[in-house]
Write a protein that holds these residues in place. Structure first.
Motif, PDB file in Angstrom:
ATOM      1  N   TYR A   1       0.850  -1.190   0.000  1.00 25.02           N
ATOM      2  CA  TYR A   1       0.000   0.000   0.000  1.00 25.02           C
ATOM      3  C   TYR A   1       0.890   1.245   0.000  1.00 25.02           C
ATOM      4  CZ  TYR A   1      -3.983  -2.944   1.330  1.00 25.02           C
ATOM      5  OH  TYR A   1      -4.979  -3.887   1.358  1.00 25.02           O
ATOM      6  N   SER A   2       0.569   2.187  -0.877  1.00 25.85           N
ATOM      7  CA  SER A   2       1.348   3.430  -0.930  1.00 25.85           C
ATOM      8  C   SER A   2       0.462   4.675  -0.954  1.00 25.85           C
ATOM      9  CB  SER A   2       2.262   3.437  -2.169  1.00 25.85           C
ATOM     10  OG  SER A   2       1.501   3.297  -3.361  1.00 25.85           O
ATOM     11  N   ARG A   3      -0.849   4.490  -1.166  1.00 24.40           N
ATOM     12  CA  ARG A   3      -1.795   5.610  -1.133  1.00 24.40           C
ATOM     13  C   ARG A   3      -2.744   5.432   0.045  1.00 24.40           C
ATOM     14  NH1 ARG A   3      -5.446   5.351  -5.178  1.00 24.40           N
ATOM     15  NH2 ARG A   3      -6.272   7.351  -4.470  1.00 24.40           N
ATOM     16  N   PHE A   4      -3.013   6.527   0.771  1.00 22.94           N
ATOM     17  CA  PHE A   4      -3.804   6.430   1.986  1.00 22.94           C
ATOM     18  C   PHE A   4      -4.876   7.511   2.053  1.00 22.94           C
ATOM     19  CE2 PHE A   4       0.473   4.847   2.683  1.00 22.94           C
ATOM     20  CZ  PHE A   4       0.237   3.569   3.151  1.00 22.94           C
ATOM     21  N   ASP A   5      -5.338   7.988   0.882  1.00 23.92           N
ATOM     22  CA  ASP A   5      -6.416   8.967   0.881  1.00 23.92           C
ATOM     23  C   ASP A   5      -7.748   8.271   1.134  1.00 23.92           C
ATOM     24  OD1 ASP A   5      -7.679   8.454  -2.029  1.00 23.92           O
ATOM     25  OD2 ASP A   5      -5.492   8.355  -2.149  1.00 23.92           O
TER      26      ASP A   5
ATOM     27  N   ASP B   1     -10.487   7.548  -0.445  1.00 21.89           N
ATOM     28  CA  ASP B   1     -11.057   6.569  -1.368  1.00 21.89           C
ATOM     29  C   ASP B   1     -10.066   5.491  -1.789  1.00 21.89           C
ATOM     30  OD1 ASP B   1     -13.638   7.678  -1.495  1.00 21.89           O
ATOM     31  OD2 ASP B   1     -12.934   9.243  -2.874  1.00 21.89           O
ATOM     32  N   SER B   2      -8.906   5.458  -1.178  1.00 28.69           N
ATOM     33  CA  SER B   2      -7.898   4.461  -1.543  1.00 28.69           C
ATOM     34  C   SER B   2      -8.233   3.118  -0.903  1.00 28.69           C
ATOM     35  CB  SER B   2      -6.512   4.910  -1.082  1.00 28.69           C
ATOM     36  OG  SER B   2      -6.459   4.961   0.331  1.00 28.69           O
ATOM     37  N   PRO B   3      -7.832   2.016  -1.536  1.00 26.32           N
ATOM     38  CA  PRO B   3      -8.053   0.694  -0.923  1.00 26.32           C
ATOM     39  C   PRO B   3      -7.372   0.571   0.435  1.00 26.32           C
ATOM     40  CG  PRO B   3      -7.474   0.474  -3.246  1.00 26.32           C
ATOM     41  CD  PRO B   3      -7.265   1.917  -2.891  1.00 26.32           C
ATOM     42  N   ALA B   4      -6.200   1.177   0.593  1.00 32.62           N
ATOM     43  CA  ALA B   4      -5.485   1.081   1.868  1.00 32.62           C
ATOM     44  C   ALA B   4      -6.320   1.673   2.994  1.00 32.62           C
ATOM     45  CB  ALA B   4      -4.136   1.797   1.765  1.00 32.62           C
ATOM     46  N   TYR B   5      -6.881   2.862   2.765  1.00 29.30           N
ATOM     47  CA  TYR B   5      -7.683   3.512   3.807  1.00 29.30           C
ATOM     48  C   TYR B   5      -8.886   2.654   4.168  1.00 29.30           C
ATOM     49  CZ  TYR B   5     -10.201   7.229   6.264  1.00 29.30           C
ATOM     50  OH  TYR B   5     -10.851   7.969   7.216  1.00 29.30           O
ATOM     51  N   GLN B   6      -9.602   2.156   3.154  1.00 33.44           N
ATOM     52  CA  GLN B   6     -10.822   1.407   3.411  1.00 33.44           C
ATOM     53  C   GLN B   6     -10.538   0.039   4.029  1.00 33.44           C
ATOM     54  OE1 GLN B   6     -13.617   1.583   0.060  1.00 33.44           O
ATOM     55  NE2 GLN B   6     -12.461   3.307  -0.765  1.00 33.44           N
TER      56      GLN B   6
END
Length: 588
Positions: free
Chosen positions: A89-93, A95-100
């Motif tokens: 995971y490299s994106r944490f906004d 709507d990102s998969p990482a955040y959700q």
């Protein structure tokens, strides 16, 4: 095109079970076949010592280990589908998969079980690596199977993921999907495609296991075989079963023939599966019918379709009552857990309260995100504890053999301490009874861990390791006491000699001096006799001390050895699992 299902309140009339068994159709089948395996880190480090010489830790060398094998001649998967690629995971906004994915778990769980990097590929927090092979860019990938009775199935592989943990445990995840199929076909897919190897020749002859498993890719109407297994030659490799080439080809970076890894479970992969029953093909009473319970039992226990329950009905209902999570059963949604399956079954797709279907069906979305991650964590726990059970047995065997040969030394203490330290790290770092704070997620995880017997197995392994450590501690305390007693005895001898020689060396003068230190012709024999006696006493004590140290060198050699540096590889102790190479004998 999906069919909306509108929930109807249950009828007040008792359901009738006298009607013929209804075979439902499915709108959607989504299954992950999970293959847990254990990498023999010592064997891999022995085979790739040059690679890991550049890395202080095992986890740091995984990316390069996988990368250097992408051009391997036998890696047909890498040639046809592409190599494994890091999928951190490299994106944490928002709507990102990482955040959700991460937001539903406790903060410490996010640190431990999520492979993350920053946008610049910076420091990695977790002691795991996640890889994927992107699919669908230039063709469809299919998983196919057929048996000797002519039954066959062909489902699309929509996802390939690989999780490698710092303790050597790996989980291969093969995701397949099918739409608008009968329940009988879906059950055959789950039951047959999970097979890793046949447990006997009878299974092949009786068509209880496919005699052909294939991974194929289809590009522009041209079909190419990526990997195929027909189980024509099934010989064990030492204690390892004949692993299907469809699995071995996906793990191309490690060598199964050289016993660099081994399956953790039996001849079946874990089935993590979702199905949505087509509401247009069933009656409104199906949600409360015995037919649905029969289907759920076949789905949960990964059985093929048949009339009625596969097992004794009363026994089956009692087991299902314990293994199903029924909070949403009034809407037809069931979650079931066994030691070899984890299922989600629902009827149709519909708005779930304020969760709109336009945003994706909530039940399926949870199935492939947070519940999927929780299933992986529970399976990781089970695989790790089974691995600890094997390692404990192997270390105990090695200690037993060394004790019989009288060769127990610091290496044995190191093996036991490494095992104890690894288990302590698992207990304190990896293991959590609670992954999330929400009741539903916590209930799911608790049910799965209960079926996997995580707590009793952990307690049993912990007790075995502590007993092993206590036994070694007692043994070496006894050896240390003996060594200290020998040192005390030598000190007494040297001390007595020092007292006597010191007393002899004191010059009292007058007749004493004339007798020993300034002898004349009459006292010269006394002088020489005293010198010889002192020499014999001094050199005798010294020789006896040297003899005692040499005779018990195993107790004292660690004192004279330099400590190993911090860059010692964990493979220096050698593999306890891999069979030693056969001894070559001269030809007659």
């Amino acid at each position: 095109r999906v069919t909306r299902f509108r929930y109807q309140p249950p009828s007040t009339q008792p359901p009738s079970y006298n009607s013929p068994l209804m075979l439902p159709d499915l709108l959607h089948l989504h299954t992950y076949f999970l293959f847990p395996f254990s990498i023999d880190k010592q064997a891999v480090l022995e085979d790739h010592r040059d690679l890991w010489a550049k890395y202080p830790r095992w986890i740091d060398g995984l990316d390069e280990w996988i990368a250097v094998h992408r051009t391997r001649a036998s890696s047909t998967v890498a040639q046809h589908l592409g190599p494994w690629r890091r999928a951190a995971y490299s994106r944490f906004d928002l709507d990102s998969p990482a955040y959700q994915d991460m937001v539903f778990f406790h903060p410490i769980v996010r640190r431990v079980f999520f492979d993350t990097t920053d946008a610049a590929g910076g420091e990695k927090e977790a002691l795991l690596r996640c890889y994927t092979i992107p699919l669908g860019a230039d063709g469809k990938v299919w998983l196919e199977a057929e048996d000797r009775k002519g039954r066959s199935a062909r489902v699309q592989i929509t996802e390939l993921r690989l999780f490698l943990f710092a303790n050597g445990i790996g989980i291969l995840s093969i995701g397949v999907e099918a739409f608008h199929i009968s329940a009988a076909d879906a059950l055959w897919i789950n039951e047959s495609l999970r097979k890793v190897y046949p447990s006997s020749g009878r299974q092949l002859r009786e068509a209880r296991v496919p005699d052909r498993l294939t991974i194929a890719i289809e590009r522009g109407g041209v079909r190419e075989i990526v990997a195929e297994e027909r189980f024509e030659k099934c010989d064990m490799i030492g204690f390892l079963p004949p692993l299907s080439s469809t699995i071995a080809s996906l793990l191309y970076f490690t060598d199964y023939e050289r016993e660099e890894y081994e399956p953790v479970l039996d001849e079946r992969m874990i089935v993590y599966s979702y199905c949505a029953v087509d509401p247009a093909a069933i009656s409104p009473e199906f949600i409360l019918s015995e037919d649905y319970q029969v289907f759920l039992s076949r789905f949960l226990y990964v059985d093929r379709w048949g009339p009625g329950y596969r097992y004794e009905p009363v026994f089956t209902r009692e087991e299902m009552r314990r293994q199903f999570y029924t909070r949403w059963a009034h809407q037809g949604t069931y979650y079931g857990f066994t030691s070899y399956s984890n299922i989600t079954s629902t009827i149709g797709t519909f708005d779930c309260d304020e969760h709109q279907l336009l945003e994706g069906f909530l039940v399926h979305r949870m199935f492939e995100t947070r519940y999927y991650l929780m299933a992986l964590v529970a399976l990781f726990y089970r695989a790790t504890l089974l691995d600890f059970s094997e390692r404990t047995a192997l270390v105990s065997k090695q200690l037993y053999l060394d004790q019989e040969d009288g060769r127990i030394g610091v290496e044995n203490i190191g093996m036991a301490n490494d095992l104890r330290a690894d288990f302590l790290h698992f207990s304190n770092y990896w293991h959590f009874d609670e992954l999330a704070n929400k009741d539903e997620e916590l209930d799911h995880f608790t049910l799965q861990c209960r079926e996997y017997r995580i707590r009793p197995t952990k307690e049993e392994v912990e007790e075995e390791i502590e007993k092993l450590n206590a036994s070694l501690h007692t043994y070496h305390q006894f050896r240390n006491t003996e060594a200290i007693n020998r040192v005390a005895m030598l000190s007494l001898l040297f001390g007595a000699g020092a007292v006597l020689t010191g007393f002899f060396g004191m010059n009292f003068g007058h007749r004493f001096g004339r007798l020993f230190f300034e002898p004349d012709q009459s006292t010269l024999p006394f002088h020489y006799a005293a010198v010889v006696a002192v020499l014999l006493l001094a050199f005798g004590a010294l020789a006896f001390g040297i003899f005692v140290v040499i005779a018990n060198w195993s107790d004292y050699k660690e004192i004279f050895m330099f400590r190993r540096g911090s860059n010692r590889l964990p493979g220096d102790v050698g593999s306890l699992r891999r069979r030693p190479p056969p001894v070559s004998r001269p030809q007659n």
